[in-house]
Design an enzyme around this catalytic site. Structure first.
Site, mmCIF file in Angstrom:
data_model
loop_
_atom_site.group_PDB
_atom_site.id
_atom_site.type_symbol
_atom_site.label_atom_id
_atom_site.label_comp_id
_atom_site.label_asym_id
_atom_site.label_seq_id
_atom_site.Cartn_x
_atom_site.Cartn_y
_atom_site.Cartn_z
ATOM 1 N N CYS A 70 35.877 38.772 40.578
ATOM 2 C CA CYS A 70 36.485 40.096 40.418
ATOM 3 C C CYS A 70 37.374 40.042 39.182
ATOM 4 O O CYS A 70 38.332 39.255 39.136
ATOM 5 C CB CYS A 70 37.310 40.416 41.668
ATOM 6 S SG CYS A 70 38.256 41.943 41.548
ATOM 7 N N CYS A 183 33.449 44.594 35.005
ATOM 8 C CA CYS A 183 33.772 44.724 36.431
ATOM 9 C C CYS A 183 32.546 44.220 37.175
ATOM 10 O O CYS A 183 31.416 44.607 36.847
ATOM 11 C CB CYS A 183 34.045 46.181 36.774
ATOM 12 S SG CYS A 183 34.132 46.489 38.552
#
Ligand code: DGL
Length: 266
Positions: A70, A183
């Site tokens: 992440c 992302c």
């Protein structure tokens, strides 16, 4: 055992990729669904969430390595996590800006990420470090994160194109010939990204880089699985008590199962 962590499904492509090449490593995927989305939280909030969550996770699972799959968690909390749990090797995920800059002929690179990632000084510093004469255009794409987490598993190709196209259009209009998926959620849309971006824009992601980094640390610390047992254990854990959408759960579980099948074949 290795923990792969994300706020939702974003880290699953990273786990799948790693698992294909390392089928005998025991893995646990943790989706912090109760705190999703991270991208709209402050740095302090994310640090607070992760330190307290990992206190429990590390006690419970005694991982030999943790992968923050992440970008938002990595840019916000990686230094604090390393300080707080120094006995754990931590691997973070950051946007692949450097290779995109090196290869961009136009010297113009687009970066898509969460608001938090794009606002973080880490990204600004990275840009300053490699920019030289290049232009870097950062666009926050919270809508796309929501789409992947909540809609992707039942969306058709046209819907995926509708989500991706406006971003590519903005980058194209600005003259970018390289776009970085900053992302992990966006990896699910990479086929659509690549289709919409041809012929003038190349798409970059960090999936192979992160996987190689994990392998390098396993070798360096001599902590690779020695049993060679294939397929190894692969568990999937979600935080939160709310009932999870059945379709989502099935979709995510199928992805995990698919990972095992791939290994059995190879
Ligand atoms: N998958 C996360 C990332 O790579 C962000 C998703 C969220 O906003 O929680 O940044």
């Amino acid at each position: 055992m290795i923990i792969f962590f994300d706020s939702g499904v974003g880290g699953l492509p990273y786990l799948q990729y790693f698992r294909q090449n390392n089928p005998s490593e025991n893995l646990i995927y943790i989706a912090d669904r109760i705190n999703f989305p991270y991208g709209k939280k402050t740095k302090q909030e994310i640090i607070h969430i992760l330190v307290s969550l990992f206190e429990t996770l590390i006690n419970q699972f005694q991982p030999k390595l943790v992968v923050l799959a992440c970008n938002t968690a990595s840019v916000s909390a990686l230094p604090t996590l390393r300080e707080t749990f120094p006995h754990i090797p931590w691997i973070g995920t950051v946007p692949a800006i450097k290779p995109a800059l090196i290869e961009s002929h136009n010297r113009c690179v687009g970066v898509l990420g969460t608001d938090r990632t794009i606002d973080d000084p880490y990204i600004t510093e990275l840009i300053e470090k490699y920019r030289e004469d290049a232009r870097i255009i950062c666009i926050p794409a919270a809508r796309m994160v929501e789409f992947v987490e909540k809609r992707f598993f039942e969306a058709n190709d046209a819907e995926k194109q509708t989500i991706v196209s406006p971003y590519i259009k903005q980058f194209r209009n600005a003259g970018a010939d390289a776009v970085v998926l900053g992302c992990t959620h966006f990896l699910f849309l990479q086929t659509t990204f690549r289709a919409v971006a041809v012929p003038d824009i190349k798409i970059y992601d960090s999936i192979a880089g992160v996987s190689h980094r994990i392998e390098a640390i396993l070798d360096e610390k001599n902590i690779r699985d020695k049993t060679g047992k294939v397929p190894a254990e692969c568990r999937f854990i979600l935080t939160g008590v709310a009932p999870i959408e059945q379709k989502w759960f099935k979709w995510a579980s199928d992805l995990m199962a698919e990972a095992s099948v791939l290994h059995e074949k190879s």
